[in-house]
Write a protein that holds these residues in place. Structure first.
Motif, PDB file in Angstrom:
ATOM      1  N   ASP A  59      -2.674  -4.925  43.293  1.00 32.98           N
ATOM      2  CA  ASP A  59      -1.111  -4.959  43.286  1.00 32.98           C
ATOM      3  C   ASP A  59      -0.578  -6.037  43.165  1.00 32.98           C
ATOM      4  O   ASP A  59       0.383  -6.480  42.302  1.00 32.98           O
ATOM      5  N   ILE A  60      -0.893  -7.204  43.754  1.00 32.39           N
ATOM      6  CA  ILE A  60      -0.584  -8.472  43.713  1.00 32.39           C
ATOM      7  C   ILE A  60      -1.745  -9.445  43.645  1.00 32.39           C
ATOM      8  O   ILE A  60      -2.640  -9.312  44.566  1.00 32.39           O
ATOM      9  N   ALA A  61      -1.922 -10.514  42.670  1.00 33.83           N
ATOM     10  CA  ALA A  61      -2.667 -11.508  42.665  1.00 33.83           C
ATOM     11  C   ALA A  61      -2.282 -12.681  42.719  1.00 33.83           C
ATOM     12  O   ALA A  61      -1.305 -13.125  41.784  1.00 33.83           O
ATOM     13  N   ILE A  62      -2.691 -13.540  43.492  1.00 36.12           N
ATOM     14  CA  ILE A  62      -2.123 -14.861  44.012  1.00 36.12           C
ATOM     15  C   ILE A  62      -3.273 -15.886  43.692  1.00 36.12           C
ATOM     16  O   ILE A  62      -4.392 -15.734  44.185  1.00 36.12           O
ATOM     17  N   ARG A  84      -2.309  -3.943  47.858  1.00 34.38           N
ATOM     18  CA  ARG A  84      -3.491  -4.556  47.514  1.00 34.38           C
ATOM     19  C   ARG A  84      -3.233  -5.885  46.967  1.00 34.38           C
ATOM     20  O   ARG A  84      -2.963  -6.115  45.749  1.00 34.38           O
ATOM     21  N   ILE A  85      -3.566  -6.903  48.040  1.00 26.80           N
ATOM     22  CA  ILE A  85      -3.067  -8.330  47.543  1.00 26.80           C
ATOM     23  C   ILE A  85      -4.569  -8.914  47.625  1.00 26.80           C
ATOM     24  O   ILE A  85      -5.159  -9.011  48.480  1.00 26.80           O
ATOM     25  N   VAL A  86      -4.637  -9.850  46.608  1.00 28.24           N
ATOM     26  CA  VAL A  86      -5.793 -10.762  46.322  1.00 28.24           C
ATOM     27  C   VAL A  86      -5.603 -12.112  45.988  1.00 28.24           C
ATOM     28  O   VAL A  86      -4.645 -12.309  45.106  1.00 28.24           O
ATOM     29  N   VAL A  87      -6.242 -12.878  46.730  1.00 30.05           N
ATOM     30  CA  VAL A  87      -6.078 -14.504  46.656  1.00 30.05           C
ATOM     31  C   VAL A  87      -7.180 -14.989  45.998  1.00 30.05           C
ATOM     32  O   VAL A  87      -8.445 -14.755  46.473  1.00 30.05           O
ATOM     33  N   ALA A 259      -3.039  -7.030  37.643  1.00 30.96           N
ATOM     34  CA  ALA A 259      -2.179  -6.781  38.967  1.00 30.96           C
ATOM     35  C   ALA A 259      -0.502  -6.730  38.149  1.00 30.96           C
ATOM     36  O   ALA A 259      -0.392  -7.467  37.513  1.00 30.96           O
ATOM     37  N   ALA A 260       0.330  -5.959  38.776  1.00 32.70           N
ATOM     38  CA  ALA A 260       1.582  -5.832  38.504  1.00 32.70           C
ATOM     39  C   ALA A 260       2.475  -7.018  38.738  1.00 32.70           C
ATOM     40  O   ALA A 260       3.396  -7.741  38.116  1.00 32.70           O
ATOM     41  N   VAL A 261       1.818  -8.031  39.857  1.00 34.95           N
ATOM     42  CA  VAL A 261       2.455  -9.034  40.375  1.00 34.95           C
ATOM     43  C   VAL A 261       1.683  -9.950  40.291  1.00 34.95           C
ATOM     44  O   VAL A 261       0.301 -10.048  40.815  1.00 34.95           O
ATOM     45  N   THR A 262       1.861 -11.267  39.701  1.00 33.32           N
ATOM     46  CA  THR A 262       0.896 -12.536  39.695  1.00 33.32           C
ATOM     47  C   THR A 262       1.717 -13.496  40.230  1.00 33.32           C
ATOM     48  O   THR A 262       2.919 -13.734  39.982  1.00 33.32           O
TER      49      THR A 262
END
Length: 487
Positions: A59-62, A84-87, A259-262
């Motif tokens: 959902d979010i890739a940082i 679902r947050i990925v760093v 991911a929808a958000v980067t």
């Protein structure tokens, strides 16, 4: 009269400069010092997390495992526990500035409040300043809540004036602070005797005590923050090089994350992304650390409540007394490299480390015989307008934060918390602060970027030299330097 040892470094590529002291005895131990940052060295063995295993949906890739990225992930996991947050981190979390800085959690932003006021209003700029003050205590709160032992101690910041022009600027700063509604509980002017009770350096004319500041071990904080984020459900992949960030996707050497958000949280290393070489200027800052010092040293120089410390020269210096009684001290004296180059040899430029050690001894001669055990360096990121910012475009899902100009430990907490709230669509007292949505034009192309930055550096050195030699303000030099910074 105050000298300015950092001024003596030649303006040439550091890895090509001969070391004039190479054949001389080195009682300080600079030449034999460990070239790993004190904070990272004291962590011991770091077990890297697995890299990205291949293509992945999130959902979010940082991008970036430093303070900016991890604070964003930490607060997003609180606001959106099912996301679902990925760093993604190229090396290990805290490899860059977050693990190598001076350990100042200072509640201020690099950009002047007047600049933010022009983007919004004086009232909004004041709210931003107060939010920065509060971020110091927020770091302490999270560290305590998450069991992160990072030596957090809120001892304030002491900044000395050691020439008449520096003292004049301090009086003007206090007048400005009072006009903006900040009282003695935040910032106050000290006479010479009171200033020396905090730090008994040489040639003290006055001092400013700034209360919203804590000293800490940044590597222990950033590694603890990574663990805390994982405990909230965040996935971290280290050893993963990101090549590009595009709407809806992040391309890496191990696969693509959709991911929808980067979020781009790379600070100075933004220059490694495709098309981003001119977004932030990577500028070097180098540090040394002494051996643990006996109580008798602190009986002489103070620092009893572990305030962070500096003076008001233009070529920035900064230091702290660590929780194991060392002095960790740094300065910005290494020239900018053509093409925004980031170079390991520059971070370990021994002549610059010797000059930093000499500057420390000039401040506190009792440290002349203190052995230097660690020397290291790193890069910080400077936007063209010198204003840190938080940005999110909901249409593309692209977010960025950073540009802290070397004051990012506390600012990154506020920025990450704010960006998380903006992404989550939660309105708070932070989401309409004037740095939200602020943007800067890109740095000039080469060779104009190199020429401008080098010229600015020479002017700042000249200003320090002139003020030290004549004890008078270098008006033209400081005006030109401000112009080059976009003031």
């Amino acid at each position: 009269m105050v000298s300015s040892p950092l001024r003596r470094e030649p303006d040439r590529e550091p890895d090509r400069e001969p070391d004039p002291s190479a054949s001389k005895p080195d009682p300080s131990g600079v030449g034999e010092a460990t070239t790993t940052a004190l904070w990272i060295d004291q962590l011991g063995t770091i077990d890297a997390r697995p890299p990205l295993p291949g293509d992945l949906d999130a959902d979010i890739a940082i991008v970036g495992g430093g303070f900016s990225g991890l604070w964003t992930a930490y607060y997003l996991a609180e606001l959106q526990p099912d996301a679902r947050i990925v760093v993604l981190e190229q090396h290990v979390c805290g490899y860059g500035a977050s693990g190598r800085n001076g350990g100042w959690a200072i509640g201020e932003l690099a950009g002047a409040a007047s600049k933010y006021a022009k983007l919004s209003s004086p009232q909004a700029a004041l709210r931003l300043e107060r939010a920065a003050f509060a971020s110091v205590d927020e770091i302490g709160r999270v560290a305590a809540a998450e069991g992160i032992e990072c030596g957090f101690h809120r001892g304030g910041n002491i900044r000395l004036a050691r020439t008449t022009p520096q003292a004049d600027r301090q009086r003007a700063e206090i007048e400005s602070a009072r006009a903006h509604g900040h009282g003695d509980d935040v910032i106050r002017l000290l006479d010479p005797d009171e200033a020396r009770t905090h730090f008994a350096a040489t040639d003290v004319r006055s001092g400013i005590f700034f209360a919203p500041c804590a000293s800490l071990d940044p590597a222990r904080l950033v590694r603890g923050l990574a663990r805390a984020a994982e405990q909230r459900g965040v996935t971290i992949h280290e050893g993963t090089t990101v090549r590009s960030i595009e709407p809806g996707r992040v391309e890496t050497d191990h696969g693509t994350v959709r991911a929808a958000v980067t979020v781009g949280a790379l600070e100075a290393y933004t220059r490694d992304l495709q098309g981003a070489r001119r977004d932030l200027l990577p500028v070097y800052s180098l540090m040394v650390a002494t051996e643990p010092l006996p109580a008798s040293v602190f009986d002489e120089i103070g620092l009893h409540d572990r305030p962070t410390f500096a003076d008001d020269r233009y070529m920035v210096i900064y230091g702290q007394r660590t929780d194991d009684n060392r002095i960790a001290f740094g300065g910005r004296g290494v020239p900018y490299l053509f093409g925004s180059k980031i170079d390991r040899a520059t971070e370990l430029h021994e002549p610059s480390h010797r000059l930093i050690r000499d500057t420390l001894v000039e401040l506190a001669p009792v440290l002349r015989d203190a052995r230097i055990t660690h020397r290291w360096g790193g890069v910080l990121g400077i936007p063209r307008n010198w204003l840190p910012s938080v940005r999110f475009d909901r249409a593309s899902g692209a977010g960025t934060l950073g540009g802290y100009v070397g004051e990012g430990v506390a600012a990154a907490n506020l920025a990450g918390r704010t960006l998380a709230e903006v992404i989550a669509g939660v309105e708070t007292e932070r989401t309409d602060l004037p740095w939200v949505g602020a943007s800067a034009r890109r740095w000039e192309p080469e060779p104009f970027r190199w020429l401008g930055v080098r010229a600015s550096r020479r002017i700042l050195i000249a200003a320090d030299d002139r003020e030290a030699a004549r004890d008078r303000e270098a008006k033209v030099a400081t005006w030109v330097a401000g112009l080059l910074r976009g003031d």
